[in-house]
Every structure is written in C-alpha cells, then in structure tokens.
Scaffold this active site. Sequence first.
Site, PDB file in Angstrom:
ATOM      1  N   LYS A   1       1.899   4.163  -3.096  1.00 18.27           N
ATOM      2  CA  LYS A   1       2.258   4.455  -1.703  1.00 18.27           C
ATOM      3  C   LYS A   1       3.533   5.284  -1.690  1.00 18.27           C
ATOM      4  O   LYS A   1       4.472   4.981  -2.431  1.00 18.27           O
ATOM      5  CB  LYS A   1       2.450   3.142  -0.940  1.00 18.27           C
ATOM      6  CG  LYS A   1       2.652   3.306   0.559  1.00 18.27           C
ATOM      7  CD  LYS A   1       2.839   1.951   1.244  1.00 18.27           C
ATOM      8  CE  LYS A   1       2.899   2.080   2.764  1.00 18.27           C
ATOM      9  NZ  LYS A   1       3.066   0.759   3.435  1.00 18.27           N
TER      10      LYS A   1
ATOM     11  N   SER B   1      -0.022   0.300   7.568  1.00 19.58           N
ATOM     12  CA  SER B   1       0.487   1.609   7.189  1.00 19.58           C
ATOM     13  C   SER B   1       0.001   2.092   5.821  1.00 19.58           C
ATOM     14  O   SER B   1       0.002   3.298   5.570  1.00 19.58           O
ATOM     15  CB  SER B   1       2.018   1.560   7.174  1.00 19.58           C
ATOM     16  OG  SER B   1       2.469   0.713   6.137  1.00 19.58           O
TER      17      SER B   1
ATOM     18  N   SER C   1       0.569  -4.325   6.858  1.00 21.00           N
ATOM     19  CA  SER C   1       0.319  -2.981   6.331  1.00 21.00           C
ATOM     20  C   SER C   1      -0.454  -2.907   5.023  1.00 21.00           C
ATOM     21  O   SER C   1      -0.850  -1.819   4.605  1.00 21.00           O
ATOM     22  CB  SER C   1       1.642  -2.235   6.174  1.00 21.00           C
ATOM     23  OG  SER C   1       2.104  -1.837   7.445  1.00 21.00           O
TER      24      SER C   1
END
Lengths: 492, 485, 95
Positions: A78, A159, A183
Amino acid sequence: MASLTTLTLAEAREGLAKGDFTAKELVEAHLRAVEAGRDLNAFVTETPDVAIDAAAVADERIRTGRAGPLEGLPIAVKDLFCTEGVRTTAASRILHNFVPPYESTVTAKLKQAGAVMLGKANLDEFAMGSSNETSHFGGAVNPWRRKGEPKAKLVPGGSSGGSAAAVAARLALAATGTDTGGSIRQPASFCGIVGMKPTYGRCSRWGIVAFASSLDQAGPMTRSVRDAAIMLGAMCGHDPKDSTSAPMAVPDFEAALTGDIRGLRVGIPREYRRDDVPEEIARLWDQGVAWLRDAGAEPVEISLPHTKYALPAYYIIAPAEASSNLARYDGVRYGLRVEGDSLDAMYRNTRAAGFGREVKRRILIGTYALSAGYYDAYYAKAQKVRSLIARDFRDAFGHVDVILTPTAPSAAFPLGEKVDDPVTMYLNDVFTVPTSLAGLPGISVPAGLDGQGLPLGLQLIGRPFDEETVLRAAEVMETAAGFTAAPAGVEG
Amino acid sequence: MAYLIEGDSGNWEVVIGMEIHAQVISKAKLFSGAATDFGAAPNSQVSFVDAAMPGMLPVINDFVVEQAVRTGLGLKAAINLTSVFARKNYFYADLPQGYQISQYESPIVGNGEIVLDMPDGSTRTVGIERLHLEQDAGKSLHDQHPSKSFIDLNRSGVALMEIVSKPDMRSPEEAGAFLKKLRSILRYLGTCDGNMEEGSMRCDVNVSVRPEGSDELRTRCEIKNVNSVRFVQQAIEFEARRHIDLYENGEAPVQETRLFDSRKGETRSMRGKEEAHDYRYFPDPDLLPLVLDEAYVQRIRDSLPELPDDKKARFIADFGLSPYDASVLVADRATADFYEQVAKGRDAKMAANWVMGDFFAAMNKTGRGIDDPPVTAENLGALIDLIADDTISGRIAKEVFEAMVDTGKAPGVIVEEKGLKQVTDTGAIEGMIDEVLANNPDKVAEYQGGKDKLFGFFVGQVMKATQGKANPKLVNEILAKKLKS
Amino acid sequence: MSLDKATVRSIATLARIDVPDEDLEPLAGELSAILDWIEQLGEVDTEGVPPMTSVAEMTLPRRADEVTDGNCPDKVLANAPESQDGFFLVPKVVE
Ligand SMILES: [Mg+2]
Ligand SMILES: [Zn+2]
C-alpha cells in the site's frame, strides 16, 4: 506455468522450495500480470526493477538454504508505507514527489523475510475513504463485475482498494494494507479476499504515513486465511521506535490453524442486525453462524449496546487526529509547494492545492472539533463514547471467545455512486469501526456471493492480541464456505 | 521596604510572574536520538523525527524525565507520578510537525517554591505553579536573504523545561533575584547550564499593576524572550509605567504578548501575530501517559546534592556568616566549595572577607573564573595562617596577596623572598625606638608638654625605620612605656 | 449544529487551507450535514465515564539518553522544495 499467479503464498512457498519454479519466474509472471492489469489502476507506482533484483537475491538464498519465510514471494505494498528510495505518495498530490530516505518497519520486516515488492498500491488519499475514489491518481477498480454488467465498473472499497484489487485480480500473491476504521476488512469483503486488522500495537506504525494515530494498524491482505497467518507473522513484532508498539513475542500464527474450534463460544451481537442491511447479508451471517456451530462452536447472542454511536464517535476522533497529523504537510521540507507572497500564503496555497476534497473536509471537521469551546462537546465526548464501546467488547469477551458479524453493509457499488454524500459513504464502515475504536483484531473472510454475483465477507473479532483464535475460527469458516469464485477473466 | 511606583493618582504596586524555558542538559533530544550540542552545522543534528518526515514517531528520553523530576525536587515541588503529553497545534516555519509536543492539563511537576535572597539579607518565597516538559522549535534566520527566511532544525525537538512561577514578585529586583536563584538551583542540580546568551535559559515575564494596598489582579501582558537579568528589570520598569499611564489616562492595557526591544529599552505589541491563535491542545495519540513510581522518584531524591538554601543555612550556622555573605558565597557551587576549603580550620569570617574581598576583586581584575582561580584555595588559606600566627601583619598580607596573584607562588615563599617577616624581637624594637627618640628631642619635649597626638608621629618613624615590619602592638606598648619615663 | 460561512472561514484559516469565497457556502453545507449526523452522540450518557487515552493497555516506554540519530543533513534536505547552504528556505517571515 500460466497459473503461477493463482497460487496462494503457502503453495508458492512450497513450489519454490521444491524447485518447481524459480522466484524469477514467479515474479516475472506477476510483473506481466501487473502490466496486463493496468486498467484496474491498482498501482500508483510499479517497481519492476526492484522486483527483478529482489527475485535474483531470493533465488540465491533459496539455492543456498537461507530462504526467509516469504522468500521470493511477490507482494503489493500500500502506498502509505514509506519505502526507501521508492516514491511514497499516500495517493495525495501533496506527496506526489516524495521519496523517503527510510523504510517503514513493516516493509523492512517483509523484505527481511524475503518478500518481493511489485509496486506501491493505490489507496484513498491519506487512507481517508471507503471506495478508493479519493485517490489523487484516480480510483482503483474492482476486478469483479455485477452479473450481466461487464462494463459497469465497481469500487474495490477502501482505503486499501489498490491492495485488494491487486490481490483479487491475481496481480500479487498478497498485499499490505492499513486499517483505521475498516480500510483492510471492507475492501477485502468487496474484492472477495481475506483481510486482517491485527490488535492495535501488534504491527509497528513507524514509517507508515499517519492518518489517525490511535487507530491506524497495518495488516495482511491475502487469498487465504493461512496466507494471512503467514504474512502477519512476518509483518508484526515489537518496535522500540513506536511508543505504542506492544512489547510482545510473535506467536506462530500458522500453527494456530488447527481446524478445531469445538467448544469455542461465538458471540452474535444483537445490535448488528440493522434493517438498512440487505436481507442476503443477514442470511449469509446466519449461514456463518451455522458453519461455526456445525464445526462444534457454540453461538451465543450478545449485546454491544453502544454500537450505534461508534461511527459518529469515529468521525470526530479520526479527523481530529488527522487534522494534527497532516499539519506537517506545509510545503517546507518535502512534497508539494505552491508559492505565496508570505509564509502563510504559501501554507494556504500549498494545502489548498495539495489536499483533495475529502481530506480537506476531515481536516476542517477535526480542526473544528478540537477548537476552543468545542473540544468538550466533540472530542472529549467522542473519547468517552469510545471508552463505553471498548467496555461493551470487554464485557462481551467475558463470556465469548470470538464475535461474528458481517464485514460491510453492502457489496461493492458502482464508481461515483456515493462520492457526493459523505455520510452515506461513512456508513460503509458501520461494522468495522467499533472494532477499530476498541483496538481489537478483526478479520474479513470471503463467505459467498450476493444475488448480483458479488463477493460478501464475514468478520470475526477477537480479544486483544488473540489473533490466533481469530485465525483458527476464520480458517474453519473459510473451509466451510468453500469460497472459490474469482473475478471474470481470472481462473480461481 | 516595598517597591512602589508613584503616579498622579497615587502609588502603584507591580505584580510579576515569570515563565522560564530551560534547556535540559542531555546528550540526545526529548523524542529523538539526535544530538543537542550548541552551534553545529545547520540541520546536522536533525533526525527524520525532528524534521517531521511522514510516519515518524516520538520515543521519550528517560534521562530527560529524570532531569525534570530532579529539578522538581530541587524546587521543593510535587512530582506527578502520572503526566500526559499533549499537542499544541500551530503553524510556523520552525515547527516541523505543525504542533509542539508539550504538557498541558497534566504536567510532570506541580506546585513548588523558590526562596529569594535579597541584598539586605532578607528572603522572599516565590511560588512555582508548575514545571512541564516540551519540545524546542527550530531556528529561523531572517537576514540571510532579501525575500527568504532560512530554517535550521538543529534545536527542533531539544528538551525544554517550562517553569512557571506564581505572580508572587513585586519588584524588578525580586524578578532579578528569582532568575538568579533559579539559575543557581538548576546549575547545582546539573539540569540546565543557565546560559542565557546561548538561549539555554529564556525568560517570559508577566506584568500587571494595581493601586497600593489593593489585592486585585489586573490585566497582565506577557513580555517574550527577555534574555538577561538586566533586560528583565528594564522591561518590567517600562511595562509597569506603561500600564500606570494607561490607567491614569482613563484607558486600560489589553491582555497581549509583547516583545522587549533591548536597544530602545521598550516593549512593543506583537498583536497580529497572536491573532486567531487557537492551539487545539489534545493528548498526543503517538504517546501514552508517562507513569513513574515512588521508588523512581525516591532514587532521584536520594541523589540530590546539597542545594543553595541548605548550604547557606549551614554556612550561617557553622561559620557564623551573615545571611547576605552566606547567600553570596553559595550562589555558585564551585565558589562555595572554594570558600569551604579556605575556611576549613581557620577564622571563617576572615576567610569570607578575603574570598569576597581581595579574591573576588582579583578574579574580576584577571578575568579568571573559579575553575581557574588567580589564587588557589590552599595558598589563600596559607596566607590567612601567616596573619593568624603574626608572621605578617594584615597590611603586609595585602601586599603578599598581590604577589601571589602575579606570581602564583605560595605566600610563605613570597614572605621569605621579600623578607616581609614581622619584627617581634623586643630588643631590636627598643633599640629602634631609642634611636628615634634620640633623634627627636624637641618632639619628645613637646609630647611630654602635653602634645599627645605626636604619639602617632613616633610610631610612624619606627615603622618607617622597619619598612612596616615591626609588630605594631609591640611598638605601641614599648613606645608608651618609654615616653612615660 | 450548522456552521456558517464565517466559522468555516476561520476554521480554514486555523488549518491553513485557502478556501475561495464561492466555496464557503457549499462547504459549510457539507460540514454541517456531517456535524448534524454526529450530534447523535449527545444521546449517550457519559456521566463519570473517563475519556479513552489509549487502547494500548501499557505505559510510556522510555529510551536511553544516547545519540543514535541525525548527522544526515543531505537526507533531511533531499526532498526540500527549496534549500540553500544546508538550510530550508521559506518566504521571508517578518518579525
Ligand atoms: Mg507558556
Ligand atoms: Zn513553552
């Protein structure tokens, strides 16, 4: 070996050990997949050269019997984890050109374990969002499609949407995610993969771009519960550089997957039955209860009375912390600078141009919630409610071992459907936020498809630092669910 | 007697409180492992934490905590076993995080006190409100470039103790005494070097006035960064007068932060910069509450050195010094040690007079400090011994001391070399007296005729004849005897 | 709890985010909607409930006083939008 990209971490690890294929072959297969999957916009930055070099090192270490637990296994990271020498953006324009001179503790541990980074995965800007649509680089796309609507693009959730899309579309064997209010778990549910948020303090936050310090936690996103256990073991551990990192030994999570949950007491929280949740999600939840009962667990109805207030409390606490955490993006030491005729003008111009709409909304809400005269009514109040929510869970865990709930109130939805309505968007996290506020471990396991053929996940929540029980129950549920579906164009 | 300022409407009293920022003596910073040394190359003592790089986190320095507790104990203050770090949010070029990590509602040290030693020997007790730990900011240089400011983050993150007094001071003199006494205590404790020039001790002064006899607290102004005892006193005088003039013109001061202009000797408003300040304090979520136990505090208490007040009391009791002399001698630890070495086994009062008199003068004259004294304690002690055993007179001793400063030699050696030994041989003195009387028959006659004051003349002659070495006591006795006959 | 334009402007100033006047109205609307939704917290009786300080049930760890970091001005300045002679540069601050 067309199917190198469909292996689990465990299978790939075995194949490398047996010499069925090399890390080079495994990594190249994934780099081709990443290239072919660009329309998913799952990556902000691809790092093929880094990957190729790492693969060569991995093959050497395997050959000489020095392989780490993730040796040669290609993963996505990420783009919230700072990676030394590799641009790290948090999907924000304000960091569009930031190249960290340091490596986050979690990615350093993964590298140490031999994992190979394919690139930096897309996300909501500063991890603020539930659909990945707030990314400065455009949203990642969910590889899944509704039945009969192959053209209609869906969000991967957020997210950690890029990570989820990449793992679901077989661009990476696994990915790192971060979870502040859901997330990791919500995008995992939307994309039909496994996503785990460990106990707050289990993984170091050092080197992860901060959103809300009291909530942020890194975790694995994988295609199996076993993979989650393997990856979590390599990610976590005490870090003296993070004052909130728990000084605890790392258990052998994989060894916890005994398949035996007889006598395990599974809490079913009454308050999670909401009439605004689709019937098929309620039904899948019941199904999950049945699976665990059939495996010898004992379902227990429980009450988490303050559940309803978790979301509003979260939307004070997280923005308040974010408003302070994001003050450092001021155009002075790194990142975007938009000149102005005074220092203040430079600040205002830089931050106006550098932050997207949702990030600004949250900074402003947070600033307001902390400002003179409102602190008690908002921030202090929210932290008190948070105490009550944590107490709810503590009481519940007095008589159950894990708690089972749906992961999200819906399946993946079309791009643009909720962008203009913040509050509706926030409701995505209704089932994941309470766990985050209490700092508890939670995992989302793909459990089935909805009427439109989209994956749905179920969430298991555990006691602090009892990831082992959570993983054990999750694997049993995974086996019972037998979820083998894959997005169109991807062999399962 | 109280310090009052005369106004048209009558006398005014000034009310003063102080906020001191004292840099903690430590190798590394409060929340990072970067060094704290003064004057390093720009941004060379900066970690990624100090530069507030994304994802960087604070970890507290244990020794700094110990220093804060030590200082709290030195100020006779309550130590809070649980304290909390909070973020003070504001934007400034030399504040990389966009917030300062400080302590707000729960400081590490609570109420304490400082005893001021006034020049008239009296003492005044000033309350300490609190002491808390916080990060220093970086440094901005504004004169390097026509349109830019230069930022150096070396100081960013250095540990500071903010020490806040109660508004207990009533005169510039007390404010000065407070600063000196606090600096003395911090130096005794080794928790801050008290160097105001290098900014390791910075002072903000809160000033308000009220009519004599009233006990109200009127609007106060905070004067920032007044960095010498003299400036503090100037700033208070100016600010008090400004308030009085406002009140007497039917106006009133506004609560605000002001800057002291040391060139003009005035304070000026910082309004505009202050405007819209809302610091949005909240507990720092990157840190947990700082929890100490009683044993930890006790260990530090046990390790405290003898502090100025106790030393002073001891000097008064053991050496019979006046309170004022004692306070002067204990102000600096090394000076106090020097004095004790000189005084040990000798006339303590005489030792005090020599140390505070000729010795201090010699330090000023030679510009040498107590760590490199113009005369060693051992030699000064030896000099006092020579006076005590009548080897030399007090007058000769001054001359010997001068030589000691110039040559560094021991007093005995100098007395030998210069043949300054006192003449105590009665026969020799009688001989000289006879000679003097024989040479001045007329004066002898006048004296015996009743002109008593000529006695001094004869003494002078004898002393002259012996270059001052004759023992004055003997000369007087023998002379008196001979003149009677 | 609805915010007016003036309040939004002052919050934006505190947060150092430039908001053009024409955006103040809609922004005030969005923020008010969120705050209205958050108002429900008022229903919860928090009498005598301590605010959460941290979910991590531990106290603050402390490190030894050793110089272990710094001495890397080049890395510190590497991402600076503007620097010179080892300093970060910003628009002149008038004291
Ligand atoms: Mg202050
Ligand atoms: Zn301060």
